[in-house]
Scaffold this motif. Structure first.
Motif, PDB file in Angstrom:
ATOM      1  N   CYS A 250       9.452  -5.973 -59.044  1.00 50.46           N
ATOM      2  CA  CYS A 250      10.201  -6.941 -57.748  1.00 50.46           C
ATOM      3  C   CYS A 250       9.397  -8.406 -57.835  1.00 50.46           C
ATOM      4  CB  CYS A 250       9.676  -6.237 -56.623  1.00 50.46           C
ATOM      5  SG  CYS A 250      10.428  -7.124 -55.147  1.00 50.46           S
ATOM      6  N   SER A 251      10.421  -9.200 -57.823  1.00 44.50           N
ATOM      7  CA  SER A 251       9.868 -10.709 -58.057  1.00 44.50           C
ATOM      8  C   SER A 251      10.020 -11.408 -56.261  1.00 44.50           C
ATOM      9  CB  SER A 251      10.742 -11.611 -58.768  1.00 44.50           C
ATOM     10  OG  SER A 251      12.047 -11.714 -58.127  1.00 44.50           O
ATOM     11  N   MET A 252      10.314 -10.630 -55.575  1.00 48.20           N
ATOM     12  CA  MET A 252      10.437 -10.605 -54.055  1.00 48.20           C
ATOM     13  C   MET A 252      11.418 -11.849 -54.042  1.00 48.20           C
ATOM     14  SD  MET A 252       6.459 -10.435 -52.776  1.00 48.20           S
ATOM     15  CE  MET A 252       5.421 -10.347 -53.863  1.00 48.20           C
ATOM     16  N   CYS A 253      12.557 -11.847 -54.456  1.00 46.94           N
ATOM     17  CA  CYS A 253      13.679 -12.774 -54.495  1.00 46.94           C
ATOM     18  C   CYS A 253      14.471 -12.752 -53.221  1.00 46.94           C
ATOM     19  CB  CYS A 253      14.724 -13.069 -55.644  1.00 46.94           C
ATOM     20  SG  CYS A 253      15.268 -11.365 -55.679  1.00 46.94           S
ATOM     21  N   GLY A 254      14.579 -11.435 -52.651  1.00 45.68           N
ATOM     22  CA  GLY A 254      15.225 -11.287 -51.607  1.00 45.68           C
ATOM     23  C   GLY A 254      16.970 -11.207 -51.791  1.00 45.68           C
TER      24      GLY A 254
ATOM     25  N   ASN B 272      16.059  -8.077 -61.797  1.00 44.81           N
ATOM     26  CA  ASN B 272      14.908  -7.478 -62.245  1.00 44.81           C
ATOM     27  C   ASN B 272      14.653  -5.877 -62.268  1.00 44.81           C
ATOM     28  OD1 ASN B 272      13.977  -9.993 -62.223  1.00 44.81           O
ATOM     29  ND2 ASN B 272      12.569  -9.643 -60.452  1.00 44.81           N
TER      30      ASN B 272
ATOM     31  N   CYS C 216      20.238  -6.354 -58.402  1.00 36.55           N
ATOM     32  CA  CYS C 216      18.758  -6.816 -58.507  1.00 36.55           C
ATOM     33  C   CYS C 216      18.666  -7.388 -60.270  1.00 36.55           C
ATOM     34  CB  CYS C 216      17.837  -5.564 -58.304  1.00 36.55           C
ATOM     35  SG  CYS C 216      16.354  -6.173 -58.792  1.00 36.55           S
TER      36      CYS C 216
ATOM     37  N   ALA D 254      14.765  -3.667 -60.337  1.00 38.18           N
ATOM     38  CA  ALA D 254      13.541  -3.215 -59.652  1.00 38.18           C
ATOM     39  C   ALA D 254      13.930  -2.026 -58.590  1.00 38.18           C
ATOM     40  CB  ALA D 254      12.748  -4.137 -58.770  1.00 38.18           C
ATOM     41  N   ILE D 255      15.287  -1.791 -58.553  1.00 32.87           N
ATOM     42  CA  ILE D 255      15.836  -0.786 -57.600  1.00 32.87           C
ATOM     43  C   ILE D 255      16.405   0.574 -58.545  1.00 32.87           C
ATOM     44  CG2 ILE D 255      17.319  -0.416 -55.598  1.00 32.87           C
ATOM     45  CD1 ILE D 255      17.344  -3.407 -55.174  1.00 32.87           C
TER      46      ILE D 255
ATOM     47  N   PRO E 181      10.709  -5.954 -50.235  1.00 36.52           N
ATOM     48  CA  PRO E 181      11.806  -5.687 -49.292  1.00 36.52           C
ATOM     49  C   PRO E 181      11.350  -4.257 -48.845  1.00 36.52           C
ATOM     50  CG  PRO E 181      12.635  -5.426 -51.517  1.00 36.52           C
ATOM     51  CD  PRO E 181      11.120  -6.186 -51.489  1.00 36.52           C
TER      52      PRO E 181
HETATM   53  S1  SF4 Z   1      16.366  -7.940 -55.312  1.00 35.29           S
HETATM   54 FE1  SF4 Z   1      14.997  -6.945 -56.829  1.00 35.29          FE
HETATM   55  S2  SF4 Z   1      13.526  -8.303 -57.213  1.00 35.29           S
HETATM   56 FE2  SF4 Z   1      14.751  -9.244 -55.595  1.00 35.29          FE
HETATM   57  S3  SF4 Z   1      13.525  -8.365 -53.734  1.00 35.29           S
HETATM   58 FE3  SF4 Z   1      15.024  -7.060 -54.155  1.00 35.29          FE
HETATM   59  S4  SF4 Z   1      14.121  -5.489 -55.348  1.00 35.29           S
HETATM   60 FE4  SF4 Z   1      13.045  -7.286 -55.604  1.00 35.29          FE
END
Ligand code: SF4
Ligand code: SF4
Length: 291
Positions: free
Chosen positions: A72-76, A114, A112, A116-117, A95
């Motif tokens: 996760c890059s913490m992009c939101g 990345n 997402c 990451a989900i 998140p």
């Molecule tokens: S979209 Fe993906 S990378 Fe961005 S905050 Fe959510 S889990 Fe992290």
């Protein structure tokens, strides 16, 4: 011939909608094969009204997101796209999922970049079936089946359970009538329960709240293009003028007025076969629709 799908619904809770649905299903089962579907998955009670011993048949799962924080890059972005506000995001942090709000739509994992989900199974509830107890007439027992669902999670996710119930009702049962007992109100679960109905009866009571909520459910039925009419339950306990007014305004007829009966309530709460006086009129109307 496809079954006639009939929704018994009502804007307000506590109008006796489930009793009407159960009684109508029993009246029709004297001549037809009837499936009663209890879609009030937050609080199913048709099995209690009819003293049916339910049997668990299926588990319904939802896929909810599970985060891989190492990717996760913490992009939101996931929080931005979630229409249920089920993902809390604070700048510079990972998140957080609010599970109770998630409907399992899958939008966040698709958004997402990345990857990451991941999706993770969560039990949303269970489906049940059941037969009438032996104190009902043999022919009615043969013709009648109950299908019901019960959620283990909150209202945001339980529409998926209603969908599973309705799919099961349509695909797994060879019936003449499917009677759909909905939850009260005009929320998501009710919409999912009534959108395939051929026609609907809105159950109301002679009170100002009853007529206000009646108007809302009739508007919803009109938007969904479901033919509707009104059943006035507990006629005689209050002032029916507001309900008559809604009927005039909307052009929806009152097809039955069911008198309140203390004896009846005591009888069915004691497990006796349900037989609501006046319900035969509604059953007769449905019989004509089917022919
Ligand atoms: S979209 Fe993906 S990378 Fe961005 S905050 Fe959510 S889990 Fe992290
Ligand atoms: S699955 Fe849908 S409702 Fe659940 S968190 Fe993701 S976007 Fe929100």
């Amino acid at each position: 011939m496809k079954p006639l799908m009939v929704a018994i619904t009502g804007g307000k809770g506590g109008t006796g909608k489930s009793t009407i649905a159960c009684s109508l299903a029993i009246a029709l089962a004297d001549k037809f094969r009837v499936l009663l579907v209890d879609t009030d998955v937050e609080c199913p009670d048709d099995h209690i009204i009819l003293s049916v011993q339910r049997r668990k048949t299926d588990e319904v799962t939802l896929q909810i997101p599970s985060f891989d924080f190492s990717a996760c890059s913490m992009c939101g972005k996931c929080s931005e796209v979630c229409r249920k506000n089920a993902i809390v995001f604070v700048e510079g942090r990972h998140p957080i999922l609010v599970r109770d709000r998630c409907s399992g739509c899958g939008t966040c994992s698709l958004s997402c970049r990345n990857n990451a989900i991941k999706d993770e199974d969560m039990v949303a509830g269970f489906l049940y079936d059941g037969k009438l107890p032996e104190n009902y007439d043999e022919k009615i027992r043969r013709n009648f089946r109950l299908l019901s669902g019960e959620t283990t999670v909150n209202i945001e996710s339980s529409a998926r359970l209603v969908d599973s119930l309705m799919k099961n009702a349509r695909e797994n049962h060879d019936m003449d009538f499917i009677i759909i007992d909905t939850a009260a109100g005009v929320h998501c679960n009710v919409i999912h329960a009534i959108m395939d109905a051929n026609l609907a009866f809105a159950v109301t009571e002679p009170t100002p709240f009853g007529s206000h909520d009646l108007k809302l459910i009739l508007e919803l039925l009109e938007r969904l293009d479901v033919t509707s009419s009104i059943i006035l339950n507990r006629a005689g306990i209050g002032n029916a003028d507001p309900v008559l007014e809604v009927s005039r305004e909307t052009g929806r007829p009152i097809v039955a007025e069911i008198e309140y009966s203390k004896d009846l309530m005591e009888a069915y709460s004691g497990g006796e076969p349900l037989n609501v006086p006046g319900i035969d009129t509604v059953a007769g109307l449905l019989e004509m629709q089917r022919c």
